[in-house]
Write an enzyme that holds these catalytic residues in place. Structure first.
Site, PDB file in Angstrom:
ATOM      1  CG  HIS A  18      -1.940  -1.001   1.342  1.00 24.48           C
ATOM      2  ND1 HIS A  18      -2.089  -1.822   2.432  1.00 24.48           N
ATOM      3  CD2 HIS A  18      -2.928  -1.348   0.483  1.00 24.48           C
ATOM      4  CE1 HIS A  18      -3.126  -2.628   2.245  1.00 24.48           C
ATOM      5  NE2 HIS A  18      -3.649  -2.369   1.054  1.00 24.48           N
ATOM      6  CE  LYS A  42     -14.904  -6.010   4.144  1.00 27.35           C
ATOM      7  NZ  LYS A  42     -13.622  -5.716   3.493  1.00 27.35           N
ATOM      8  NE  ARG A  91      -3.223  -7.658  -4.210  1.00 25.79           N
ATOM      9  CZ  ARG A  91      -4.020  -7.887  -3.195  1.00 25.79           C
ATOM     10  NH1 ARG A  91      -3.504  -8.034  -1.994  1.00 25.79           N
ATOM     11  NH2 ARG A  91      -5.320  -7.994  -3.342  1.00 25.79           N
ATOM     12  CB  SER A 128      -4.492  -6.372   4.831  1.00 27.37           C
ATOM     13  OG  SER A 128      -4.091  -5.158   4.268  1.00 27.37           O
TER      14      SER A 128
HETATM   15  O1  PNS Z   1      -8.675  -2.106   0.432  1.00 22.64           O
HETATM   16  P1  PNS Z   1      -9.993  -2.543  -0.110  1.00 22.64           P
HETATM   17  O2  PNS Z   1     -10.784  -3.258   0.958  1.00 22.64           O
HETATM   18  O3  PNS Z   1      -9.876  -3.335  -1.372  1.00 22.64           O
HETATM   19  O4  PNS Z   1     -10.766  -1.189  -0.472  1.00 22.64           O
HETATM   20  C1  PNS Z   1     -12.071  -1.242  -0.926  1.00 22.64           C
HETATM   21  C2  PNS Z   1     -12.700   0.157  -0.937  1.00 22.64           C
HETATM   22  C3  PNS Z   1     -12.599   0.789   0.429  1.00 22.64           C
HETATM   23  C4  PNS Z   1     -11.992   1.011  -1.945  1.00 22.64           C
HETATM   24  C5  PNS Z   1     -14.176  -0.054  -1.335  1.00 22.64           C
HETATM   25  O5  PNS Z   1     -14.744  -1.048  -0.534  1.00 22.64           O
HETATM   26  C6  PNS Z   1     -15.008   1.215  -1.205  1.00 22.64           C
HETATM   27  O6  PNS Z   1     -14.830   2.157  -1.940  1.00 22.64           O
HETATM   28  N1  PNS Z   1     -15.943   1.217  -0.246  1.00 22.64           N
HETATM   29  C7  PNS Z   1     -16.803   2.344   0.038  1.00 22.64           C
HETATM   30  C8  PNS Z   1     -18.259   2.012  -0.263  1.00 22.64           C
HETATM   31  C9  PNS Z   1     -18.537   2.153  -1.740  1.00 22.64           C
HETATM   32  O7  PNS Z   1     -18.392   3.197  -2.331  1.00 22.64           O
HETATM   33  N2  PNS Z   1     -18.969   1.024  -2.341  1.00 22.64           N
HETATM   34  C10 PNS Z   1     -19.304   0.951  -3.747  1.00 22.64           C
HETATM   35  C11 PNS Z   1     -18.073   0.697  -4.592  1.00 22.64           C
HETATM   36  S1  PNS Z   1     -18.491   0.586  -6.269  1.00 22.64           S
END
Ligand code: PNS
Length: 163
Positions: A18, A42, A91, A128
């Site tokens: 990250h 979560k 990745r 993670s």
């Molecule tokens: O590190 P991650 O868990 O892959 O990040 C995911 C993240 C935080 C980028 C994604 O879950 C997110 O944007 N969540 C906020 C809620 C949202 O906007 N959901 C719709 C996405 S199309």
């Protein structure tokens, strides 16, 4: 006024993968806003304050990076902060389907465009979840996370392991 990128994520915890993506985004854009998702759905290992503190420590030398938290939709946070570009790391092809779906949805919902940065090869296997699993069983994570994160993992998981 410059163009800033948004690097969003759960960061539970932030890994060196990250940090690498955020630093590289910082070299391509005028600023980077790191958005740590506070996800009530979560149960992360670390609170949002702890995850923000980890990233602030890791990015202390990156002058144009700001670390903050958000809840709700990414597009709403981006709009509130006047951010139009999201930067995410890829990745491997296994990341692709999910990332593409999110990128297309965020573009359709909020006009937010996603730029992908390919992860440095030494981080392509890093996640993670794996870091937490390794730390939980007493493995060495010092090449995968910052010393600060390694110490927080040991605090949180080490006691349970030794019990
Ligand atoms: O590190 P991650 O868990 O892959 O990040 C995911 C993240 C935080 C980028 C994604 O879950 C997110 O944007 N969540 C906020 C809620 C949202 O906007 N959901 C719709 C996405 S199309």
């Amino acid at each position: 006024m410059g163009l800033s990128a948004l690097c969003p994520g759960t960061f539970d915890p932030a890994t060196l993968g990250h940090v690498d993506i955020i630093e590289r985004a910082g070299r391509c854009f005028d600023g980077v806003v790191v958005g740590v998702l506070e996800n009530p759905g979560k149960t992360p290992l670390f609170s949002v304050e702890e995850r923000v503190a980890m990233l602030k420590d890791a990015l202390a030398d990156v002058a144009n990076a700001e670390v903050t938290s958000f809840s709700g939709l990414l597009v709403d946070f981006a709009k509130a902060r006047d951010l139009r570009v999201v930067v995410k790391g890829l990745r491997a092809v296994t990341d692709f389907d999910y990332e593409m779906q999110m990128a297309q949805m965020n573009s359709a919902m909020g006009g937010v465009e996603t730029f992908f940065v390919t992860t440095s090869p030494q981080h392509s296997f890093l996640s993670s979840s794996l870091v937490k699993e390794i730390a939980r069983f007493g493995g060495d994570v010092s090449k995968l996370v910052t010393p600060y994160v390694r110490d927080r993992l040991e605090e949180r998981l080490g006691a349970a392991r030794r019990a």
